[in-house]
Motif scaffolding. Structure first.
Motif, short mmCIF file in Angstrom:
data_model
loop_
_atom_site.label_atom_id
_atom_site.label_comp_id
_atom_site.label_asym_id
_atom_site.label_seq_id
_atom_site.Cartn_x
_atom_site.Cartn_y
_atom_site.Cartn_z
N ARG A 362 0.83 -1.21 0.00
CA ARG A 362 0.00 0.00 0.00
C ARG A 362 0.86 1.26 0.00
N VAL A 363 1.87 1.30 0.85
CA VAL A 363 2.75 2.47 0.92
C VAL A 363 3.56 2.60 -0.37
N PHE A 364 4.01 1.47 -0.90
CA PHE A 364 4.78 1.48 -2.15
C PHE A 364 3.96 2.09 -3.28
N LEU A 365 2.70 1.69 -3.41
CA LEU A 365 1.85 2.23 -4.48
C LEU A 365 1.51 3.70 -4.23
N ARG A 366 1.28 4.05 -2.96
CA ARG A 366 0.91 5.42 -2.63
C ARG A 366 2.07 6.40 -2.86
N THR A 367 3.28 5.91 -2.79
CA THR A 367 4.45 6.77 -2.99
C THR A 367 4.93 6.74 -4.44
N GLY A 368 4.02 6.37 -5.36
CA GLY A 368 4.39 6.38 -6.77
C GLY A 368 5.28 5.24 -7.18
N SER A 369 5.14 4.08 -6.54
CA SER A 369 5.95 2.89 -6.82
C SER A 369 7.44 3.17 -6.63
N SER A 370 7.75 3.94 -5.62
CA SER A 370 9.14 4.27 -5.31
C SER A 370 9.60 3.43 -4.12
N TYR A 371 10.56 2.54 -4.37
CA TYR A 371 11.09 1.72 -3.28
C TYR A 371 11.76 2.60 -2.23
N LYS A 372 12.47 3.62 -2.67
CA LYS A 372 13.19 4.48 -1.75
C LYS A 372 12.21 5.26 -0.86
N ALA A 373 11.19 5.86 -1.47
CA ALA A 373 10.23 6.64 -0.68
C ALA A 373 9.46 5.74 0.29
N ALA A 374 9.09 4.54 -0.18
CA ALA A 374 8.38 3.61 0.69
C ALA A 374 9.27 3.17 1.86
N ALA A 375 10.55 2.92 1.57
CA ALA A 375 11.48 2.51 2.62
C ALA A 375 11.62 3.60 3.68
N GLU A 376 11.67 4.85 3.25
CA GLU A 376 11.79 5.96 4.21
C GLU A 376 10.55 6.07 5.08
N GLN A 377 9.38 5.89 4.46
CA GLN A 377 8.14 6.02 5.23
C GLN A 377 7.95 4.86 6.18
N LEU A 378 8.39 3.66 5.77
CA LEU A 378 8.20 2.47 6.59
C LEU A 378 9.37 2.20 7.53
N HIS A 379 10.44 3.00 7.38
CA HIS A 379 11.65 2.82 8.18
C HIS A 379 12.25 1.42 7.96
N LEU A 380 12.33 1.06 6.68
CA LEU A 380 12.91 -0.22 6.28
C LEU A 380 14.05 0.01 5.29
N HIS A 381 14.86 -1.01 5.10
CA HIS A 381 15.88 -0.96 4.05
C HIS A 381 15.19 -1.14 2.70
N VAL A 382 15.76 -0.52 1.67
CA VAL A 382 15.16 -0.60 0.34
C VAL A 382 15.00 -2.05 -0.09
N ASN A 383 16.01 -2.88 0.19
CA ASN A 383 15.92 -4.29 -0.22
C ASN A 383 14.78 -5.02 0.50
N SER A 384 14.50 -4.61 1.74
CA SER A 384 13.38 -5.22 2.47
C SER A 384 12.05 -4.87 1.80
N VAL A 385 11.93 -3.61 1.35
CA VAL A 385 10.72 -3.20 0.66
C VAL A 385 10.56 -3.98 -0.64
N LYS A 386 11.67 -4.11 -1.40
CA LYS A 386 11.60 -4.86 -2.67
C LYS A 386 11.15 -6.30 -2.42
N TYR A 387 11.71 -6.91 -1.37
CA TYR A 387 11.34 -8.29 -1.06
C TYR A 387 9.86 -8.40 -0.70
N ARG A 388 9.39 -7.49 0.15
CA ARG A 388 7.99 -7.56 0.57
C ARG A 388 7.03 -7.30 -0.58
N VAL A 389 7.35 -6.35 -1.45
CA VAL A 389 6.49 -6.08 -2.60
C VAL A 389 6.43 -7.31 -3.50
N ARG A 390 7.58 -7.93 -3.73
CA ARG A 390 7.60 -9.14 -4.57
C ARG A 390 6.78 -10.25 -3.93
N ARG A 391 6.93 -10.44 -2.60
CA ARG A 391 6.16 -11.49 -1.92
C ARG A 391 4.66 -11.17 -1.94
#
Length: 423
Positions: A362-391
């Motif tokens: 949800r955060v990834f899509l709301r931030t314009g499909s930006s892994y970096k912006a989603a990671a900043e908002q969720l306080h996660l590493h970019v790679n963690s966001v990529k993994y979760r989106v893929r899963r």
């Protein structure tokens, strides 16, 4: 002959107790069926989530009390009316629902309960003669029970109605409802009548207490509203109207220099308060039209906040992201749940893992499909966001290329309504 008659009575009583015990295991199913019937047949009973929950509790306790009277051979004259049933009668009186609706609910509920009894007797495979005797006994007890309980709840309703009318600030409440109805009003005359400045900017609030046993709730809520007004520096008195014993409507005149910060300041104050009250607020809006519109927004916010399964929030504001869209579906969560399941597939499960995946997507899509912006908002590493989106997409079973908007709306509903829209 007398001995045989006595034996027959004992056999019938034992069989009736057995039927009641079988039905006791189906109490939840029976309760839901009767509640659905009552709400479908009697439009006046279609209240908010709190009132519907109290109706469900009333049905459950009445049915359970009837079954207990059969199981343990308790004389109906010894049966006390369920607390939930009396409280529901009081709440209907406070909300000006007619006594006829209450009496009709007991008649329809009685008929539905007897249908359930008859179906269970048939399913038990009793001897036809014994089955008929059991039904006649349970029918007789049920009629006696309904006759006694309905008299008591109507008396409770009438007593509460008289008390409520006497104690309520009737004229002020009547004038407020007149404004909300959309009728043309003389602003200055109405300001005098309700003792509240209608030409100002208004922030509407709905305050409620989840504990119906708190007899001090109304006074507590009114003081809470006064404190809310003080938290934003309001110079005029706020307006508070009791809706029922645990719910109040309020309007706060917002100072011009506090318009942009009023909701945030009220949220901070309410969340820090230790009184256990819940709050829904509209936007600060001007004039009579703003008085009405802010109230409508607060109503929508509360409807979302108290929806069954919704995430518990002490404060819900009309300005919260995506709330307005969520409010459009609050009246049809059953259809929303089916649609969410179709859109999200296995991702619409109640596990903590899927909840984290949905939130990340949800955060990834709301931030314009930006892994970096989603990671900043969720306080996660970019790679963690990529993994979760893929899963998340793997759990869904397909990409979002063709129905991205559907996915975003489905994730929005999951965020607001939680288990109410999850499989």
């Amino acid at each position: 002959m007398a001995e045989n008659s006595h034996a027959d009575v004992a056999i019938v009583a034992k069989a009736a107790a057995m039927i009641a015990s079988r039905l006791d295991s189906k109490l939840n199913q029976t309760t839901r069926a009767i509640q659905t019937l009552l709400v479908g047949e009697i439009s006046e009973l279609r209240g908010d989530a709190q009132l519907l929950q109290l109706l469900e509790d009333t049905v459950a306790t009445n049915v359970d009390t009837f079954f207990a009277a059969i199981r343990y051979n308790i004389p109906v004259s010894h049966v006390e009316p369920p607390t939930a049933a009396l409280e529901y009668a009081r709440r209907l009186a406070q909300r000006e629902v007619s006594a006829n609706a209450l009496v009709r609910a007991y008649r329809l509920g009685h008929r539905a309960a007897l249908d359930v009894v008859l179906a269970e007797i048939r399913a038990a495979g009793l001897d036809p003669k014994l089955g008929l005797d059991v039904y006649e006994q349970m029918e007789a007890v049920s009629f006696e029970y309904i006759d006694r309980i309905s008299q008591l709840v109507v008396e409770t309703y009438q007593d509460e109605r008289e008390r409520w009318v006497e104690n309520r600030n009737s004229l002020r409440a009547l004038r407020v409802r007149e404004i909300l109805s959309g009728a043309d009003v003389d602003v200055d005359a109405m300001t005098t009548a309700i003792r509240y400045p209608l030409r100002r900017i208004h922030l509407s609030a709905i305050v409620w207490c989840p504990d119906s046993g708190n007899l001090m709730a109304l006074g507590q809520m009114e003081r809470f509203v006064e404190d809310l007004a003080g938290s934003i520096g309001a110079q005029n008195d706020s307006l508070f109207i009791a809706v029922d014993q645990v719910t109040g409507w309020a309007w706060i005149p917002v100072p011009p220099d506090s318009i942009s910060t009023a909701v945030a300041r009220i949220r901070r104050f309410a969340q820090a308060a230790a009184d256990g009250l819940y709050l829904a607020v509209g936007d600060p809006l001007p004039g009579v039209a703003g008085f009405r519109r802010s109230h409508d927004q607060a109503q929508d916010a509360r409807a979302v906040a108290i929806a069954p399964g919704a995430t518990v929030r002490r404060v819900t504001a009309a300005s919260d992201p995506e709330l307005a869209m969520a409010a459009l579906l609050v009246g049809n969560l059953t259809a929303a749940r089916i649609w969410v399941g179709e859109v999200l597939g296995p991702l619409a499960s109640t596990t903590d893992s899927d909840r984290r995946l949905r939130e990340t997507l949800r955060v990834f899509l709301r931030t314009g499909s930006s892994y970096k912006a989603a990671a900043e908002q969720l306080h996660l590493h970019v790679n963690s966001v990529k993994y979760r989106v893929r899963r998340a997409l793997e759990r869904r079973g397909r990409t979002i290329a063709g129905d991205r908007l559907d996915v975003e709306v489905a994730l929005l509903l999951c965020g607001w309504y939680g288990t109410a829209v999850l499989g």
